[in-house]
Design a protein around this motif. Structure first.
Motif, PDB file in Angstrom:
ATOM      1  N   ASP A  43      -1.951  -0.423  -3.046  1.00 52.62           N
ATOM      2  CA  ASP A  43      -3.319   0.092  -2.695  1.00 52.62           C
ATOM      3  C   ASP A  43      -3.172   1.583  -2.302  1.00 52.62           C
ATOM      4  N   GLY A  44      -4.271   2.317  -2.487  1.00 50.79           N
ATOM      5  CA  GLY A  44      -4.353   3.653  -2.129  1.00 50.79           C
ATOM      6  C   GLY A  44      -3.459   4.853  -2.973  1.00 50.79           C
ATOM      7  N   VAL A  45      -2.792   4.367  -4.289  1.00 51.39           N
ATOM      8  CA  VAL A  45      -1.973   5.056  -4.927  1.00 51.39           C
ATOM      9  C   VAL A  45      -2.977   5.517  -6.307  1.00 51.39           C
ATOM     10  N   THR A  46      -3.477   6.778  -6.161  1.00 47.42           N
ATOM     11  CA  THR A  46      -4.370   7.050  -7.360  1.00 47.42           C
ATOM     12  C   THR A  46      -3.691   8.153  -8.165  1.00 47.42           C
ATOM     13  N   HIS A  47      -2.664   8.624  -7.934  1.00 52.48           N
ATOM     14  CA  HIS A  47      -2.149   9.780  -9.115  1.00 52.48           C
ATOM     15  C   HIS A  47      -1.138   9.331  -9.887  1.00 52.48           C
TER      16      HIS A  47
ATOM     17  N   ALA B 184       0.641  -0.986  -0.040  1.00 50.81           N
ATOM     18  CA  ALA B 184      -0.042  -0.018  -0.118  1.00 50.81           C
ATOM     19  C   ALA B 184       0.813   1.200   0.053  1.00 50.81           C
ATOM     20  N   GLY B 185       0.471   2.394  -0.808  1.00 52.85           N
ATOM     21  CA  GLY B 185       1.205   3.510  -0.970  1.00 52.85           C
ATOM     22  C   GLY B 185       2.619   3.418  -1.696  1.00 52.85           C
ATOM     23  N   GLU B 186       2.671   2.285  -2.587  1.00 50.94           N
ATOM     24  CA  GLU B 186       4.210   2.073  -3.363  1.00 50.94           C
ATOM     25  C   GLU B 186       3.933   1.705  -4.671  1.00 50.94           C
TER      26      GLU B 186
END
Length: 325
Positions: free
Chosen positions: A74-78, A27-29
């Motif tokens: 997970d959580g990477v949207t840009h 997540a976040g990577e």
């Protein structure tokens, strides 16, 4: 994936190419397929166990990479798969794939070559941070850049010109002086052939440079500082010359001058938004030709040790990159 592995702190020639499973982003990577990885002096020091950061063994060196997004956590949207990006990774970039925190990954304009982009985060990020955030270099001021044909030095020459400064390039050979001139230096001092202080006095009518950018250290630091202008700012960037100098503290007093430390990696960690702003400005300058990064050689992964050796022996002009694929 293939990676250049450091399995003991030793000379770069001990590095070897190994096969490892492809990493999976948490997540976040972001997982990046590496097209080019910048080669930097701290990479060599890290491999030899001489840097302030000592990663646990074994590890893959390489602090900056450019390529395409292979997967996102997970959580990477840009960011999206297939997007061209550049990232500061700290370690791991000397491989076909590398994981990076999403906040350290920046999308790239289509017009920027990925080899050029791989040279931006550390050398150009350091020089940008040094000159804008630490020195507050103003248009019309005089900037002296030591080691001006190296990676961070040449970046400082070009960024200094972009900021409107008069740039004096300090180099160790006539050939390196030509490289500095080609990338915007107004004046060149070959300190291997002429006294640095005398030439600075001539070029500045005795006033001295307002800002000194020093990634070399060693025997150059004291004569350079003795030449600084009243109220000048001396940027301590690194010690590629070998020895960490000992500066008499009466000199800053007599000159009303500042000794300013530049630690870009910690700045990027503590203030990622300011670092991203700097990198966006750099990318814009590269895109419009204001800044023209010099990538002098591209090495395959198998020759990574040779690239690091060239840096240690100060045989590199501009930047060199590894092309893992």
């Amino acid at each position: 994936m293939r990676a250049l592995s450091c399995e003991t702190y030793a000379e770069p020639e001990a590095l070897r190419v190994v096969e490892r499973p492809d990493p999976v982003p948490a997540a976040g990577e972001v997982l990046i397929h590496v097209h080019a990885a910048g080669v930097n002096y701290p990479d060599a020091l890290m491999v030899m166990g001489q840097y302030q950061v000592r990663p646990p063994l074994p590890f893959t060196p390489g602090a900056e990479a450019a390529g395409t997004v292979a997967a996102v956590g997970d959580g990477v949207t840009h960011l999206r798969t297939g997007q061209r990006v550049v990232a500061f990774t700290g370690t791991g970039a000397f491989a076909t794939h590398v994981i990076a925190p999403a906040g350290a990954v920046m999308p790239l304009p289509e017009g920027i070559d990925l080899g050029v982009a791989a040279s931006l985060p550390l050398a150009y990020g350091t020089s940008m941070h040094a000159l804008t955030d630490r020195a507050r270099l103003h248009s019309g001021e005089t900037l002296l850049v030591l080691g001006a044909a190296g990676g961070v030095g040449l970046a400082a020459v070009m960024i200094g010109k972009a900021l409107g400064a008069r740039v004096i390039a300090g180099v160790s050979s006539a050939a390196k002086g030509e490289v500095a001139r080609e990338h915007g230096a107004d004046e060149v001092i070959d300190y291997a052939a002429e006294p640095l202080r005398d030439r600075l006095r001539d070029l500045t009518a005795g006033r001295g440079p307002d800002v000194i950018f020093d990634p070399v250290g060693d025997a150059l630091t004291e004569p350079a500082f003795r030449s600084i202008a009243w109220g000048g700012r001396y940027l301590v960037v690194g010690f590629a010359g070998g020895e960490i100098p000992r500066l008499p503290l009466n000199l800053p007093l007599l000159k009303g001058a500042s000794v300013v430390g530049v630690f870009w990696g910690e700045f990027a960690r503590r203030d990622p938004h300011a670092n991203a702003r700097n990198l966006r400005q750099l990318a814009s300058w590269v895109e419009d030709g204001t800044v023209r990064p010099l990538v002098s050689e591209r090495y395959p992964l198998e020759r990574g040790a040779q690239a690091l050796r060239a840096l240690l022996e100060r045989r590199v002009t501009g930047k060199v990159v590894l092309v893992p694929s």
